[in-house]
Scaffold this active site. Sequence first.
Site, PDB file in Angstrom:
ATOM      1  N   THR A 177       1.599  -4.488   4.362  1.00  0.00           N
ATOM      2  CA  THR A 177       1.472  -4.885   5.759  1.00  0.00           C
ATOM      3  C   THR A 177       0.812  -6.252   5.929  1.00  0.00           C
ATOM      4  O   THR A 177       0.968  -6.885   6.981  1.00  0.00           O
ATOM      5  CB  THR A 177       0.643  -3.847   6.527  1.00  0.00           C
ATOM      6  OG1 THR A 177      -0.617  -3.702   5.862  1.00  0.00           O
ATOM      7  CG2 THR A 177       1.355  -2.515   6.591  1.00  0.00           C
ATOM      8  N   ASP A 178       0.076  -6.727   4.914  1.00  0.00           N
ATOM      9  CA  ASP A 178      -0.669  -7.985   5.076  1.00  0.00           C
ATOM     10  C   ASP A 178       0.238  -9.143   5.478  1.00  0.00           C
ATOM     11  O   ASP A 178      -0.193 -10.052   6.205  1.00  0.00           O
ATOM     12  CB  ASP A 178      -1.394  -8.356   3.776  1.00  0.00           C
ATOM     13  CG  ASP A 178      -2.570  -7.435   3.460  1.00  0.00           C
ATOM     14  OD1 ASP A 178      -2.880  -6.553   4.286  1.00  0.00           O
ATOM     15  OD2 ASP A 178      -3.176  -7.603   2.391  1.00  0.00           O
ATOM     16  N   SER A 203       1.375  -7.444  -1.085  1.00  0.00           N
ATOM     17  CA  SER A 203       2.123  -8.441  -0.308  1.00  0.00           C
ATOM     18  C   SER A 203       1.462  -9.820  -0.234  1.00  0.00           C
ATOM     19  O   SER A 203       2.164 -10.803   0.016  1.00  0.00           O
ATOM     20  CB  SER A 203       2.455  -7.920   1.087  1.00  0.00           C
ATOM     21  OG  SER A 203       1.349  -7.897   1.938  1.00  0.00           O
ATOM     22  N   THR A 210       0.813  -1.214   0.000  1.00  0.00           N
ATOM     23  CA  THR A 210       0.000   0.000   0.000  1.00  0.00           C
ATOM     24  C   THR A 210       0.847   1.265   0.000  1.00  0.00           C
ATOM     25  O   THR A 210       0.478   2.273  -0.608  1.00  0.00           O
ATOM     26  CB  THR A 210      -0.933  -0.016   1.236  1.00  0.00           C
ATOM     27  OG1 THR A 210      -1.818  -1.134   1.102  1.00  0.00           O
ATOM     28  CG2 THR A 210      -1.751   1.244   1.353  1.00  0.00           C
TER      29      THR A 210
HETATM   30  N1  ASP Z   1      -2.901  -5.340   0.754  1.00  0.00           N
HETATM   31  C1  ASP Z   1      -1.761  -4.521   1.002  1.00  0.00           C
HETATM   32  C2  ASP Z   1      -0.500  -5.357   0.900  1.00  0.00           C
HETATM   33  O1  ASP Z   1      -0.247  -6.129   1.819  1.00  0.00           O
HETATM   34  C3  ASP Z   1      -1.846  -3.906   2.318  1.00  0.00           C
HETATM   35  C4  ASP Z   1      -0.649  -3.068   2.671  1.00  0.00           C
HETATM   36  O2  ASP Z   1       0.216  -2.853   1.894  1.00  0.00           O
HETATM   37  O3  ASP Z   1      -0.585  -2.649   3.785  1.00  0.00           O
HETATM   38  O4  ASP Z   1       0.246  -5.195  -0.017  1.00  0.00           O
END
Ligand code: ASP
Length: 325
Positions: free
Chosen positions: A89-90, A57, A14
């Site tokens: 973050t995932d 991710s 993100t």
């Molecule tokens: N869906 C996103 C990912 O993990 C969420 C993020 O980046 O925080 O790439």
Amino acid sequence: MSHRRLLVLSLGGTITMLPAATGGIAPTLGAADLVNAVPALGDVADIVAESPARLPSPSLRPGHLVQVARRIEEGFAAGMDGAVVIQGTDTIEESAFILDLLVGGDRPVVVTGAMRGADAPGADGPANLLAAARVAASDEATGLGTLVVLNDEIHAARFVQKTSTTLPSTFASPLAGPLGLVAEGRPRILGRVARLPVLSAAAGAPPEIALIRWAMGEDGRMLAVLPGLGYAGAVIEGMGAGHVPADAAQAIEDLATRIPVVLASRSAAGPVFTETYGYPGGEIDLIRRGAIPAGMLSGLKARLLLGLALRGGAGTAAAAFAPYQ
Ligand code: ASP
């Protein structure tokens, strides 16, 4: 103190995302874009920025992180003082633990990301990147292994978990609490973790490991198919301190005769027990039937340790978990 040198590697997430033609946001920016957007980084370190991937991710695989670990080791050998890895973050709690297991030495490795897209009001990416770089360039973070820094909190890779789908404060370490925080631009370390044995990044990507969360009434019939599907090992997230229904214990024993089986917990925090519950399906029974207790590791992290350990053969699994008990 001479100016520090940091390797900044972006994998996507993100923090790199902008509105896409397909609707919604999607990975767009690279490491150089993110670094250039935070001029204060120039006061922290000289930065080498690279973008090995531009992925959300959930599409990262353990093999990507093995490659990242190798690049960081190369960077350290070439004189880098620390590394920052940017990603979604995932899966940060998994990526950070892989790097903790694979990157040796004392130099800091810090993983960061963002909960808000790069063009969102109040985007948290720039502040997280700056805080991560400050930690990676600090003496305070030396010898702590891989850390996760978001929302000005510093977490150890082996404890950190994503706890909210939406809040910038999503990262927590339910078992141990954060190791520290960044205040007035300076890392303050409140507690330290010992480094644990480091595995080889050169040994390549891990084999596939199944992760199964046990639910009320489940008898475990699906376990029998796992070896035939190509899984080299399995992690069971048992109930509470590591328990399954009595009628599921035999399925776990049968599986453990075919592939290594690790027993973790589906609870948010706390070690798997080894010597308390003696009923059929309790942890004493399952360990006697061949399951290896995951100790303090969550199921997600136990799955990664088992896979990386199994690159050395099935006999290595129990020893790999011993330091985590
Ligand atoms: N869906 C996103 C990912 O993990 C969420 C993020 O980046 O925080 O790439």
